[in-house]
Design a protein around this motif. Sequence first.
Motif, short mmCIF file in Angstrom:
data_model
loop_
_atom_site.label_atom_id
_atom_site.label_comp_id
_atom_site.label_asym_id
_atom_site.label_seq_id
_atom_site.Cartn_x
_atom_site.Cartn_y
_atom_site.Cartn_z
N VAL A 1 0.84 -1.19 0.00
CA VAL A 1 0.00 0.00 0.00
C VAL A 1 0.87 1.24 0.00
O VAL A 1 1.62 1.49 0.96
CB VAL A 1 -0.95 0.01 1.21
CG1 VAL A 1 -1.80 1.28 1.18
CG2 VAL A 1 -1.83 -1.23 1.21
N GLU A 2 0.76 2.02 -1.08
CA GLU A 2 1.54 3.24 -1.19
C GLU A 2 0.79 4.41 -0.56
O GLU A 2 -0.44 4.43 -0.51
CB GLU A 2 1.83 3.58 -2.67
CG GLU A 2 2.64 2.56 -3.42
CD GLU A 2 1.79 1.63 -4.26
OE1 GLU A 2 2.29 1.09 -5.26
OE2 GLU A 2 0.60 1.46 -3.92
N SER A 3 1.56 5.38 -0.14
CA SER A 3 0.98 6.62 0.39
C SER A 3 1.98 7.75 0.17
O SER A 3 3.15 7.51 -0.13
CB SER A 3 0.66 6.48 1.88
OG SER A 3 1.84 6.21 2.62
N GLY A 4 1.48 8.97 0.32
CA GLY A 4 2.38 10.12 0.27
C GLY A 4 2.41 10.87 -1.04
O GLY A 4 3.10 11.89 -1.15
N GLY A 5 1.69 10.40 -2.04
CA GLY A 5 1.64 11.14 -3.28
C GLY A 5 0.88 12.44 -3.11
O GLY A 5 0.29 12.70 -2.07
N GLY A 6 0.92 13.26 -4.15
CA GLY A 6 0.19 14.52 -4.08
C GLY A 6 0.66 15.49 -5.12
O GLY A 6 1.34 15.12 -6.09
N LEU A 7 0.28 16.74 -4.91
CA LEU A 7 0.61 17.82 -5.82
C LEU A 7 1.72 18.67 -5.21
O LEU A 7 1.63 19.07 -4.04
CB LEU A 7 -0.63 18.67 -6.08
CG LEU A 7 -0.44 19.95 -6.92
CD1 LEU A 7 -0.01 19.59 -8.34
CD2 LEU A 7 -1.74 20.75 -6.93
N THR B 1 7.15 22.71 -8.99
CA THR B 1 8.48 22.44 -9.53
C THR B 1 9.56 22.85 -8.54
O THR B 1 9.49 23.92 -7.95
CB THR B 1 8.68 23.21 -10.85
OG1 THR B 1 7.74 22.73 -11.82
CG2 THR B 1 10.09 23.00 -11.39
N GLY B 2 10.52 21.95 -8.35
CA GLY B 2 11.59 22.20 -7.39
C GLY B 2 11.28 21.72 -5.99
O GLY B 2 12.15 21.72 -5.12
N GLY B 3 10.05 21.26 -5.78
CA GLY B 3 9.64 20.82 -4.46
C GLY B 3 10.09 19.41 -4.14
O GLY B 3 10.76 18.74 -4.93
N THR B 4 9.69 18.97 -2.94
CA THR B 4 10.05 17.63 -2.49
C THR B 4 8.80 16.85 -2.11
O THR B 4 7.76 17.44 -1.76
CB THR B 4 10.98 17.68 -1.27
OG1 THR B 4 10.28 18.27 -0.17
CG2 THR B 4 12.22 18.51 -1.55
N LEU B 5 8.93 15.53 -2.18
CA LEU B 5 7.83 14.65 -1.82
C LEU B 5 8.44 13.33 -1.38
O LEU B 5 9.47 12.90 -1.92
CB LEU B 5 6.92 14.45 -3.03
CG LEU B 5 5.44 14.13 -2.81
CD1 LEU B 5 4.77 15.22 -1.98
CD2 LEU B 5 4.74 13.98 -4.14
N ASN B 6 7.80 12.71 -0.41
CA ASN B 6 8.23 11.39 0.03
C ASN B 6 7.06 10.44 -0.10
O ASN B 6 6.01 10.65 0.51
CB ASN B 6 8.72 11.45 1.48
CG ASN B 6 9.33 10.14 1.93
OD1 ASN B 6 8.61 9.17 2.15
ND2 ASN B 6 10.63 10.11 2.07
N LEU C 1 10.55 6.46 -0.97
CA LEU C 1 11.26 7.15 -2.05
C LEU C 1 11.21 8.63 -1.75
O LEU C 1 10.13 9.23 -1.79
CB LEU C 1 10.63 6.85 -3.40
CG LEU C 1 11.33 7.47 -4.61
CD1 LEU C 1 12.69 6.79 -4.83
CD2 LEU C 1 10.47 7.34 -5.86
N GLN C 2 12.35 9.19 -1.41
CA GLN C 2 12.45 10.62 -1.18
C GLN C 2 12.78 11.28 -2.51
O GLN C 2 13.78 10.94 -3.15
CB GLN C 2 13.55 10.91 -0.16
CG GLN C 2 13.84 12.39 0.06
CD GLN C 2 12.69 13.13 0.71
OE1 GLN C 2 12.00 12.59 1.58
NE2 GLN C 2 12.46 14.36 0.30
N MET C 3 11.92 12.22 -2.91
CA MET C 3 12.10 12.87 -4.20
C MET C 3 12.34 14.36 -4.00
O MET C 3 11.50 15.06 -3.40
CB MET C 3 10.87 12.64 -5.08
CG MET C 3 10.61 11.17 -5.36
SD MET C 3 9.21 10.90 -6.46
CE MET C 3 7.84 11.24 -5.33
N ASN C 4 13.46 14.83 -4.46
CA ASN C 4 13.81 16.25 -4.37
C ASN C 4 13.92 16.85 -5.76
O ASN C 4 14.01 16.13 -6.75
CB ASN C 4 15.16 16.40 -3.65
CG ASN C 4 15.15 15.82 -2.25
OD1 ASN C 4 14.14 15.87 -1.55
ND2 ASN C 4 16.27 15.24 -1.84
N SER C 5 13.89 18.17 -5.80
CA SER C 5 14.05 18.89 -7.08
C SER C 5 13.12 18.34 -8.14
O SER C 5 13.53 18.05 -9.27
CB SER C 5 15.51 18.81 -7.55
OG SER C 5 16.39 19.33 -6.57
#
Length: 120
Positions: free
Chosen positions: A5-11, A14-19, A80-84
């Motif tokens: 079960v995935e979680s943490g997606g969203g809007l 540009t240049g932001g971060t999401l985990n 998955l930590q996503m930057n930039s």
Amino acid sequence: QVQLVESGGGLVETGGTLNVSCAGSGITFSSRAVAWYRQAPGKQRELVAGLSSIGATTYGDFVKGRFTISRDNAKNTVSLQMNSLKPEDTAVYFCNARIIPGWKYENGYWGQGTQVTVSS
């Protein structure tokens, strides 16, 4: 029964971060390779990041040091930590737990996906 079960997606801008995170049940992540894939509209699913059972990582060429995959064995989660982030990172992101190790062929268990949208 295996469930991812995935979680943490969203809007995000540009240049932001999401985990994004993936919780597993009926399966132990520490003993197998795990990965994140993504699929954008009209495109094939592609490997974003992989983490082997012994901790070796692999990333898609497009990542270019922006993302980091990690595993928390105590919580049995993969993140998955996503930057930039860029607009071209917009896609549904899927968690994958391998049955057969290696990254050449897709296999194993899949989550339902979480939407990541990066606005320009």
